[in-house]
Design an enzyme around this catalytic site. Structure first.
Site, PDB file in Angstrom:
ATOM      1  N   LEU A 153       0.928  -1.265   0.178  1.00 28.95           N
ATOM      2  CA  LEU A 153       0.040  -0.171  -0.058  1.00 28.95           C
ATOM      3  C   LEU A 153       0.896   1.194   0.099  1.00 28.95           C
ATOM      4  CD1 LEU A 153      -2.944  -1.085   2.578  1.00 28.95           C
ATOM      5  CD2 LEU A 153      -2.594  -1.401  -0.191  1.00 28.95           C
ATOM      6  N   SER A 190       9.072  -3.914 -19.227  1.00 25.46           N
ATOM      7  CA  SER A 190       8.650  -2.841 -20.001  1.00 25.46           C
ATOM      8  C   SER A 190       9.477  -2.458 -21.319  1.00 25.46           C
ATOM      9  CB  SER A 190       8.898  -1.557 -19.034  1.00 25.46           C
ATOM     10  OG  SER A 190       9.122  -0.265 -19.670  1.00 25.46           O
ATOM     11  N   TYR A 236      15.139   3.169 -12.979  1.00 27.43           N
ATOM     12  CA  TYR A 236      13.860   2.494 -12.999  1.00 27.43           C
ATOM     13  C   TYR A 236      14.151   1.411 -14.334  1.00 27.43           C
ATOM     14  CZ  TYR A 236       9.287   1.024 -15.013  1.00 27.43           C
ATOM     15  OH  TYR A 236       8.474   0.346 -15.576  1.00 27.43           O
ATOM     16  N   LYS A 289      14.259  -3.030 -14.458  1.00 25.94           N
ATOM     17  CA  LYS A 289      13.548  -3.978 -15.387  1.00 25.94           C
ATOM     18  C   LYS A 289      14.550  -4.706 -15.884  1.00 25.94           C
ATOM     19  CE  LYS A 289       9.336  -2.471 -14.491  1.00 25.94           C
ATOM     20  NZ  LYS A 289       8.465  -3.244 -13.587  1.00 25.94           N
ATOM     21  N   PHE A 336       4.008  -1.631 -23.380  1.00 25.70           N
ATOM     22  CA  PHE A 336       4.322  -0.394 -23.702  1.00 25.70           C
ATOM     23  C   PHE A 336       3.631   0.583 -22.954  1.00 25.70           C
ATOM     24  CE2 PHE A 336       6.889  -1.351 -27.449  1.00 25.70           C
ATOM     25  CZ  PHE A 336       6.967  -2.579 -27.630  1.00 25.70           C
ATOM     26  N   ARG A 374      11.325  16.835 -22.532  1.00 21.17           N
ATOM     27  CA  ARG A 374      11.576  16.360 -21.100  1.00 21.17           C
ATOM     28  C   ARG A 374      12.825  15.419 -21.190  1.00 21.17           C
ATOM     29  NH1 ARG A 374       7.134  12.541 -18.054  1.00 21.17           N
ATOM     30  NH2 ARG A 374       7.712  11.059 -20.169  1.00 21.17           N
TER      31      ARG A 374
HETATM   32  C1  WQD Z   1       4.416   9.519 -22.991  1.00 15.76           C
HETATM   33  C2  WQD Z   1       4.637  10.698 -23.603  1.00 15.76           C
HETATM   34  C3  WQD Z   1       6.114  12.500 -22.991  1.00 15.76           C
HETATM   35  C4  WQD Z   1       3.559  13.969 -19.594  1.00 15.76           C
HETATM   36  C5  WQD Z   1       6.168   5.234 -19.444  1.00 15.76           C
HETATM   37  C6  WQD Z   1       6.122   4.856 -18.159  1.00 15.76           C
HETATM   38  C7  WQD Z   1       7.326   4.053 -17.693  1.00 15.76           C
HETATM   39  C8  WQD Z   1       7.219   2.747 -18.850  1.00 15.76           C
HETATM   40  C9  WQD Z   1       7.105   3.135 -20.242  1.00 15.76           C
HETATM   41  C10 WQD Z   1       5.911   0.791 -18.006  1.00 15.76           C
HETATM   42  C11 WQD Z   1       6.168  11.106 -23.754  1.00 15.76           C
HETATM   43  C12 WQD Z   1       4.745  12.943 -23.091  1.00 15.76           C
HETATM   44  C13 WQD Z   1       4.023  13.098 -20.552  1.00 15.76           C
HETATM   45  C14 WQD Z   1       3.194  15.333 -19.845  1.00 15.76           C
HETATM   46  C15 WQD Z   1       3.944  15.054 -22.308  1.00 15.76           C
HETATM   47  N1  WQD Z   1       6.011   2.032 -18.605  1.00 15.76           N
HETATM   48  N2  WQD Z   1       4.469  13.798 -21.940  1.00 15.76           N
HETATM   49  N3  WQD Z   1       3.428  15.837 -21.173  1.00 15.76           N
HETATM   50  O1  WQD Z   1       7.794   8.098 -20.770  1.00 15.76           O
HETATM   51  O2  WQD Z   1       6.700   6.632 -22.262  1.00 15.76           O
HETATM   52  O3  WQD Z   1       7.069   6.035 -19.774  1.00 15.76           O
HETATM   53  O4  WQD Z   1       5.944   4.097 -20.327  1.00 15.76           O
HETATM   54  O5  WQD Z   1       6.750   0.284 -17.340  1.00 15.76           O
HETATM   55  O6  WQD Z   1       7.174   3.635 -16.466  1.00 15.76           O
HETATM   56  O7  WQD Z   1       6.449   6.059 -17.330  1.00 15.76           O
HETATM   57  O8  WQD Z   1       5.205   7.518 -20.538  1.00 15.76           O
HETATM   58  O9  WQD Z   1       3.312   9.006 -20.030  1.00 15.76           O
HETATM   59  O10 WQD Z   1       5.295   9.824 -19.100  1.00 15.76           O
HETATM   60  O11 WQD Z   1       4.986   9.987 -21.330  1.00 15.76           O
HETATM   61  O12 WQD Z   1       4.164  15.612 -23.373  1.00 15.76           O
HETATM   62  O13 WQD Z   1       2.664  15.940 -19.100  1.00 15.76           O
HETATM   63  O14 WQD Z   1       3.663  11.954 -23.281  1.00 15.76           O
HETATM   64  O15 WQD Z   1       7.031  13.296 -23.485  1.00 15.76           O
HETATM   65  O16 WQD Z   1       6.577  11.748 -25.111  1.00 15.76           O
HETATM   66  P1  WQD Z   1       6.753   7.131 -21.052  1.00 15.76           P
HETATM   67  P2  WQD Z   1       4.540   9.077 -20.174  1.00 15.76           P
END
Ligand code: WQD
Length: 346
Positions: A35, A127, A154, A158, A183, A300
């Site tokens: 939790l 992942s 992180y 994995k 994904f 980012r």
């Molecule tokens: C997706 C896209 C950002 C927030 C995730 C998980 C990670 C892993 C892989 C499982 C990116 C863009 C995001 C925002 C934006 N999953 N974005 N504005 O980085 O692909 O990673 O999938 O293990 O744990 O975090 O996912 O949702 O953070 O970003 O433009 O406020 O959205 O730049 O291109 P990400 P995300």
């Protein structure tokens, strides 16, 4: 006789949706969760959806003694789906030791206990981050694509966990393992009873987007529109969490029915389609009728430019395929956000 599956991290986002699908498929489920990033009332939500209350133990997988107590209490556990892990990419850069200790020790403890308690198989939540930025010629990325140096602690946990599983099985341990490389999981159960519940300010796109749409956040920042993609924004493979949950049921069936041909099997779990951030935003606006306030912001750090999966292997071998559309996934996320508002949660 119903088979019993241990779901670690089962009150979390993907764990709770997978528990629902396991119950729908006729399994008994024991959830353990510390939790640290979810709430116990998710168990009530699961029961509300399926009519079956899963067993729940508040246990940290890093506590070997407490974890063994669960196997002693439920000797009928025949398989494990291991979700419990810290998962915030950005936080892992700030607190690497927390991530290495939690994510590696929890898996090691489970592997230690499996042979002793006659647990046949484990499904590990991995992942697409293990691929890093695939070379253009390797998109859509297959399971054979080279593993690249992780962009974050992180992602590194994995990769290391996949190696720990491979080494343990190849040392002669009498267990089977299926590694699922997710994904981007999105959306929430159509009932609106369970869903993604990030702590604090969401790092992931969808919860931040729906919180902007409902007015909790003033504006969604699109992190860069100067990438080498059709509209300049990053591309991902967004998979509805219901489809992802069903992939776990298909993988568990393969293990409990002894159909796995290799002691360790690896599958990509995605839709096979790449969608850009701007495309996703426009799709959200179209399918919900909600105008989203967003602006282009600087890139980012650590973001992958474009990645989406080749999912032929899961389709052919697991007999599993994502069936929901992006519109359905985004509509479910919006429905969940509205339900949270109705309940005064946020
Ligand atoms: C997706 C896209 C950002 C927030 C995730 C998980 C990670 C892993 C892989 C499982 C990116 C863009 C995001 C925002 C934006 N999953 N974005 N504005 O980085 O692909 O990673 O999938 O293990 O744990 O975090 O996912 O949702 O953070 O970003 O433009 O406020 O959205 O730049 O291109 P990400 P995300």
């Amino acid at each position: 006789m119903k088979k019993t599956i241990l779901v670690t991290g089962g009150t979390g986002f993907i764990g709770s949706h997978t528990t629902v699908e396991l119950q729908n498929a006729g399994y008994n489920v024991v959830i353990i969760d510390n939790l640290s990033n979810s709430k116990a009332d998710v168990v009530d939500g699961i029961e509300k959806i399926t009519g079956i209350r899963p067993a729940f133990e508040q246990v940290d997988c890093c506590d070997l003694e407490a974890l063994e107590g669960v196997f002693n209490k439920y000797p009928e556990i025949t398989g494990i789906i291991h979700f419990a892990a810290s998962k915030a990419v950005g936080e892992s850069v700030q607190k690497p030791l927390k991530y290495y200790e939690n994510n590696l020790l929890s898996l090691i403890n489970l592997l230690k206990l499996m042979p002793k308690h006659d647990v046949k198989g484990i499904i590990f939540s991995s992942s697409c981050t293990v691929y890093g930025q695939p070379d253009p010629e390797n998109l859509p990325v297959t399971e054979q694509a080279p593993i690249k140096k992780a962009e974050s602690p992180y992602g590194n946990t994995k990769q290391i966990n996949e190696e720990i599983i491979q080494d343990f099985v190849h040392s002669g341990a009498n267990i089977s393992a299926i590694i699922l490389r997710y994904f981007n999981p999105i959306g929430s159960h159509p009932s609106g009873i369970i869903g993604e519940m990030p702590n604090g300010v969401p790092a992931n796109l969808i919860p931040y987007l729906t919180q902007t749409a409902i007015g909790i956040r003033p504006c969604l920042k699109v992190f860069g529109d100067d990438y080498d993609t059709p509209d300049g924004s990053c591309i991902r493979d967004y998979i509805y969490v219901l489809d992802l949950a069903k992939a776990h049921v298909a993988a568990m069936a393969r293990i409990v029915e002894g159909k796995n041909t290799d002691p360790v099997e690896i599958y990509n779990v995605g839709t096979g389609n790449g969608v850009s951030v701007l495309e996703l935003i426009h799709t959200f606006e179209k399918c919900t009728g909600v105008k989203l306030n967003y602006e282009i912001a600087p890139r980012r750090e650590g973001d992958i430019e474009k990645v989406w999966g080749n999912v032929d292997k899961a389709n052919k071998v697991l007999g599993w395929k994502a069936v929901h559309t992006l519109e359905e996934a985004l509509s479910s996320a919006w429905n969940w956000q509205q339900k949270l508002r109705e309940r005064g949660v946020m």
